[in-house]
Design an enzyme around this catalytic site. Structure first.
Site, PDB file in Angstrom:
ATOM      1  N   ASP A   9      43.248 -35.110  -4.497  1.00  0.00           N
ATOM      2  CA  ASP A   9      44.048 -36.247  -4.055  1.00  0.00           C
ATOM      3  C   ASP A   9      43.934 -36.386  -2.532  1.00  0.00           C
ATOM      4  O   ASP A   9      43.636 -35.415  -1.832  1.00  0.00           O
ATOM      5  CB  ASP A   9      45.500 -36.009  -4.481  1.00  0.00           C
ATOM      6  N   ASP A  11      46.316 -38.741  -0.059  1.00  0.00           N
ATOM      7  CA  ASP A  11      47.594 -38.818   0.652  1.00  0.00           C
ATOM      8  C   ASP A  11      48.572 -37.766   0.138  1.00  0.00           C
ATOM      9  O   ASP A  11      48.832 -37.673  -1.064  1.00  0.00           O
ATOM     10  CB  ASP A  11      48.212 -40.207   0.481  1.00  0.00           C
TER      11      ASP A  11
END
EC number: 3.1.3.15
Length: 363
Positions: A9, A11
């Site tokens: 991922d 953010d």
């Protein structure tokens, strides 16, 4: 080519996610998560990196493409300048209400990797900070590491994954166990995943006890589910005792033949309560417990059951356990005992090689 892959991922995992608007739309907002670059440098020879990110409304007036591109491109250039390359960067631009097929935890963004069998399910992971990342891992049939800046940061992730890569844990069975224990007093199911982290689902009917059990898994660096229906109309004794017995059995089964584990763990001090713990997964059950409590209960939990819990889990794990705490606040003392047990267990179950850690050849 099938190979170990990390689906990472962006953010909140690689870079900090602003809690104000959850958008990195300027260079001022771009901030790397602590030690992410050293961690990825350690891992890059063992894993392929694929970035997978949901970017709500990207390309719309609420999040114009050009405001996304500037900090994103700066981030990618920074990674490249340090020798870190991503095989692909896959982004879903849709909002939840769009009901698309590519937004995590759905897997359409990764369809190529699925169809061509480009990742090895036994040695690949999803790394992310949200429950949707954990669900994505489940949908892909691989394991998840739920990033947290304190509980599972990049230093800890690198340590965990390097241990797996170096010892080729992909040739091993996953360290998982499920135990069901039914008596006249309780009906318990425990599931333990020693090589995963994520959301723990713990429901015993005793709120404070649930919180304490979560501390073991969180600080132990693994994931577990526990459900217990006990005779709480009498008291919580059977619930606590039988849960400890079932959890100890599950941990023992998940650890397996102990080949390659560190075996020993030792932690001191912890928190303001000065909790200490020493553990040996020796096959010889013994416990020495020292902690005094001023109150009969903390919340809905009887303080006298603290020692009984650790005694029960030590004997079913066949572990030697020395654990003690001192301090002024009973809540903090009990919590520090569960935390320090988890941290010590993390050390003891860590894979370090392929040998049995015993001069006798048996544990």
């Amino acid at each position: 080519m099938t190979q170990p892959t990390l689906f990472i991922d962006r953010d909140g995992t690689l870079i900090d996610e602003p809690k104000t608007d959850f958008q990195i739309d300027s260079l001022e907002k771009l901030k790397l998560e602590r030690n992410v670059i050293p961690a990825l440098l350690k891992l890059k020879d063992h894993y392929r990196f694929v970035m997978v990110s949901n970017q709500d409304g990207l390309g719309t007036s609420s999040f114009p493409q050009e405001t996304f591109d500037k900090p994103h491109n700066a981030m990618m250039e920074l990674f490249r300048s340090q020798g870190i390359e991503f095989d692909e960067v896959l982004i879903c631009p849709h909002k939840p209400e769009d009901n698309c097929d590519c937004r995590k935890p759905k897997t359409k963004l990764l369809q190529k990797y699925i169809d061509r069998e480009l990742f090895d399910p036994a040695t690949s992971f999803v790394i992310g900070d949200r429950a949707t990342d954990v669900q994505l891992a489940e949908n892909l049939g691989i394991r998840a590491l739920q990033y947290h800046p304190e509980k599972l940061n990049w230093d800890l992730i690198a340590e965990k994954l390097l241990g797996e890569a170096v010892t080729n844990i992909g040739d091993r069975q996953p360290r998982y166990a499920e135990v069901v224990r039914k008596t006249k007093e309780t009906d318990i199911k425990v599931q333990v995943w020693l090589d995963e982290t994520g959301v723990n689902d713990i429901k015993t009917g005793v709120g404070f006890f649930d919180h304490m059990l979560d501390q073991i898994a969180t600080h132990g660096g693994f994931r577990m589910n526990i459900s217990c229906k006990g005779d709480l109309w009498i008291d919580e004794h059977h619930t606590v005792e039988d849960t400890a017995l079932a959890l100890g059995t599950a941990l023992k089964q998940a650890i397996g033949d102990k080949r390659g584990i560190a075996r020993f763990g030792f932690v001191l001090p912890m928190d303001e309560c000065q909790a200490q713990c020493a553990m040996d997964l020796s096959g010889r059950p013994f416990i020495k417990f020292k902690a005094e409590f001023k109150r009969d209960k903390v919340g809905d939990f009887s303080t006298e059951l603290t020692e009984h819990f650790f005694q029960s889990i030590a004997f079913t794990m066949l572990a030697t356990l020395h654990i003690k705490a001192k301090g002024d606040n009973d809540h903090h003392k009990i919590e520090s005992l569960f935390k320090v047990f988890g941290r010590t267990l993390r050390q003891a179950i860590r894979i370090e090689g392929n040998e049995l850690p015993s001069s006798k050849g048996v544990l």
